[in-house]
Design a protein around this motif. Structure first.
Motif, PDB file in Angstrom:
ATOM      1  N   SER A 197     -51.155 -51.251  29.371  1.00 32.73           N
ATOM      2  CA  SER A 197     -50.266 -50.096  29.244  1.00 32.73           C
ATOM      3  C   SER A 197     -50.791 -49.019  28.310  1.00 32.73           C
ATOM      4  O   SER A 197     -50.366 -47.865  28.386  1.00 32.73           O
ATOM      5  N   ASP A 198     -51.727 -49.362  27.408  1.00 35.43           N
ATOM      6  CA  ASP A 198     -52.239 -48.366  26.465  1.00 35.43           C
ATOM      7  C   ASP A 198     -53.610 -47.846  26.855  1.00 35.43           C
ATOM      8  O   ASP A 198     -54.281 -47.165  26.069  1.00 35.43           O
ATOM      9  N   ASP A 199     -54.034 -48.138  28.098  1.00 34.51           N
ATOM     10  CA  ASP A 199     -55.334 -47.686  28.581  1.00 34.51           C
ATOM     11  C   ASP A 199     -55.150 -46.809  29.825  1.00 34.51           C
ATOM     12  O   ASP A 199     -54.027 -46.532  30.247  1.00 34.51           O
ATOM     13  N   ALA A 212     -44.743 -45.345  24.288  1.00 35.03           N
ATOM     14  CA  ALA A 212     -45.525 -44.148  24.004  1.00 35.03           C
ATOM     15  C   ALA A 212     -46.687 -43.949  24.973  1.00 35.03           C
ATOM     16  O   ALA A 212     -47.151 -42.823  25.150  1.00 35.03           O
ATOM     17  N   HIS A 213     -47.155 -45.036  25.602  1.00 32.11           N
ATOM     18  CA  HIS A 213     -48.379 -44.935  26.397  1.00 32.11           C
ATOM     19  C   HIS A 213     -48.233 -45.372  27.845  1.00 32.11           C
ATOM     20  O   HIS A 213     -49.055 -44.975  28.684  1.00 32.11           O
ATOM     21  N   ASP A 227     -44.396 -50.545  24.512  1.00 29.12           N
ATOM     22  CA  ASP A 227     -45.422 -49.508  24.536  1.00 29.12           C
ATOM     23  C   ASP A 227     -44.924 -48.264  25.260  1.00 29.12           C
ATOM     24  O   ASP A 227     -45.625 -47.695  26.113  1.00 29.12           O
ATOM     25  N   ASP A 283     -48.468 -42.803  30.751  1.00 27.99           N
ATOM     26  CA  ASP A 283     -49.800 -42.277  31.047  1.00 27.99           C
ATOM     27  C   ASP A 283     -50.614 -43.279  31.865  1.00 27.99           C
ATOM     28  O   ASP A 283     -51.372 -42.887  32.769  1.00 27.99           O
ATOM     29  N   ARG A 310     -57.468 -48.260  19.090  1.00 24.81           N
ATOM     30  CA  ARG A 310     -56.598 -47.596  18.117  1.00 24.81           C
ATOM     31  C   ARG A 310     -56.584 -48.405  16.825  1.00 24.81           C
ATOM     32  O   ARG A 310     -55.715 -49.246  16.600  1.00 24.81           O
ATOM     33  N   HIS A 342     -58.773 -47.878  25.149  1.00 26.34           N
ATOM     34  CA  HIS A 342     -58.464 -47.141  23.926  1.00 26.34           C
ATOM     35  C   HIS A 342     -58.491 -48.075  22.719  1.00 26.34           C
ATOM     36  O   HIS A 342     -57.785 -49.090  22.696  1.00 26.34           O
TER      37      HIS A 342
END
Length: 545
Positions: A100-102, A24-25, A22, A28, A227, A225
């Motif tokens: 990791s994507d939140d 990409a995220h 992950d 963040d 997606r 998130h």
């Protein structure tokens, strides 16, 4: 090192981030944890043997002493093992989990920590927001628990265990809560290891079984998130796979076992009731979208799972859930056609029973026709707002949008209430804007009808697609009311076309049905809509979600 020997200072919280492929995220997510301020003493990032550039992204935080990468050499197959690694590595009194994507919302840690230390709690729970991407539409997770504007009463309370509030079992998330680490250690609470999906369910049950001192707050904590267009869907979005449902059944069975082993039989029953009222309907209403093979397999495994439910757990469920449970017991094979549609609409968030309305030989209202004869026990005791009334909608669009409603009588229950009028709320899915109208109800041979018209301009939103859901409020002679989602009686119609609005303005219109046959109106107006058609994006814009 014991907790008492660790430096106390301002740093009180270890944030555990888990990541797998992950890149990409994850940056963040880490930055959202660091932005919480000095109360966060460390951000432990467990990399579950990623094969992309996640390690390189984490290396970019080498200058930030609070970031502690914790790489695994072998992928665990799930989320539980890396979270357990993070708990074991944590050095501060409190632990908070982050995927990791939140993202963590600003002030989340300070808000939770203040309550934890003032109330001396083991766990503090806050608000999780589900954010649909790319639209950016936000909704509160478990609003009945956390959204005061929707009637939630728990925020601001401190519970000693959840036995007196079994509704809290609805919140199966681990990421919207701050945990006292010594509480987790004292009760040996960990996530299931390995390739165990829905691990949050079991972890949450283990926490609840330990009877924590739990504070419920309205502190905004977490952005989840969603997606739906991602190349790799999250586990909760893989519902098209039968294996996903089987994993959920296994997790639910483990939850019930956790409560029984801990001598919490009331919570075990509450978990089964919650499954009937929440988990089962969520998947059942999607069955028409699945293959015949999926439906047959789903019905078989679900029927076997429900066979072990305690009668008291079934009795505690809402009436539509009890009827569906009885249908699984009575029907060995998945129903198809019209009968499946009846079950699907009964599983809608606002349940409804659609015509025809069959009866057994003795005149008793039944859900399914003979030979099953599943009785609608308790139908006569439901109040006006709990009646599963079906309201059909037909739409024509021009300069005005005209909605013709048909209200079906429900075994005579609606007629007995003497319906007078209906109010309709059009709710825009992205902005949550509402447009309302009202009309009198006129009698038909087997129901009532009403017509509502409003300027189409009220349903347009500049520069973008506007999608509207419709809900009806029936108003009865005694002053009582009942609500229903307006349904598309023919299912997915996909009627799409252009009409002329005021001053010759071109409107692009689509009338569709959601998976549960709820009526949805979609509009795009003017040059923006025309460009979308010319560029070939029209089909994607109006695709079913």
């Amino acid at each position: 090192m014991s907790e008492s020997s660790r430096p106390l200072g301002p740093a009180r919280v270890s944030v555990v981030v888990i990541a797998y492929n992950d890149a990409a995220h994850v940056g963040d997510a880490v930055r959202s944890a660091l932005a919480q301020g000095d109360a966060v003493g460390e951000v432990i990032v467990v990399d579950d043997a990623s094969g992309d550039t996640t390690p390189e992204v984490l290396a970019g935080f080498a200058g930030e002493p609070r970031v502690r990468p914790l790489p695994r050499t072998e992928n665990s197959g799930g989320c539980g093992t890396p979270r357990n690694d993070g708990i074991a590595a944590a050095a501060h009194p409190y632990v908070l989990f982050l995927d990791s994507d939140d993202l963590l919302l600003p002030g989340a840690v300070d808000g939770l920590l203040a309550v934890a230390e003032e109330q001396r709690t083991d766990v503090v729970a806050g608000v999780c927001v589900r954010r649909e991407l790319p639209e950016g539409r936000d909704t509160v997770w478990a609003p009945s628990l956390y959204d005061v504007s929707q009637g939630a009463t728990l925020p601001g309370t401190v519970l000693d265990g959840v036995e007196d509030h079994p509704e809290f079992l609805l919140d199966t998330l681990s990421v919207n809560k701050l945990y006292r680490r010594d509480f987790l250690a004292r009760h040996a609470i960990r996530f299931p290891d390995g390739a165990f999906h829905y691990e949050d369910f079991v972890f949450s049950a283990r926490v609840q079984a330990a009877r924590p001192r739990l504070a419920v707050t309205d502190v905004p904590v977490y952005v989840w998130h969603v997606r739906r267009q991602a190349a790799t869907l999250s586990i909760s979005l893989r519902r098209a796979s039968l294996a996903n449902w089987e994993h959920r059944l296994a997790a639910h069975a483990a939850v019930v076992d956790v409560f029984r082993t801990a001598a919490r039989p009331a919570l075990a029953r509450a978990a089964q009731t919650k499954f009937l009222d929440y988990d089962l309907p969520m998947y059942l209403r999607e069955l028409p979208q699945r293959t015949a093979e999926y439906r047959a397999g789903w019905w078989t495994v679900t029927r076997a799972h429900l066979a072990g439910f305690e009668p008291a757990a079934v009795a505690g469920a809402e009436a539509p859930s009890r009827w569906l449970h009885a249908a699984f017991a009575a029907l060995a094979a998945v129903p198809e056609g019209r009968e499946l549609t009846r079950f699907v609409e009964l599983a809608a968030p606002r349940p409804r029973l659609v015509p025809p309305y069959p009866r057994a030989e003795d005149g008793t209202p039944v859900l399914a026709a003979a030979p099953a004869d599943v009785p609608l026990d308790g139908l006569g005791k439901l109040g006006p707002d709990a009646l599963p009334v079906a309201v059909d909608g037909e739409v024509t669009v021009g300069a005005s949008t005209r909605l013709t409603l048909t209200v079906h009588d429900l075994y005579g229950r609606v007629a007995a209430l003497a319906p007078l009028s209906v109010g309709v709320s059009f709710t825009e899915r992205v902005s949550a804007d509402e447009v309302s109208a009202e009309a009198p109800l006129l009698p038909l041979e087997e129901g009532w009808t009403a017509t509502i018209a409003l300027p189409t301009s009220k349903l347009l939103r500049a520069g973008r697609l506007a999608a509207w859901s419709l809900h009806a409020e029936l108003r009865y002679a005694d002053g009582s009311t009942g609500t229903a989602e307006v349904r598309a009686p023919q299912g997915f119609a996909g009627r799409r076309g252009m009409v002329l609005g005021r001053l010759g303005r071109v409107l692009l219109v689509q009338v569709v049905a959601s998976a549960r046959r709820g009526l949805v109106l979609r509009f795009a107006g003017g040059a923006v809509g025309a460009r979308q058609v010319m560029s070939g994006r029209f089909k994607r814009l109006f695709a079913m979600r």
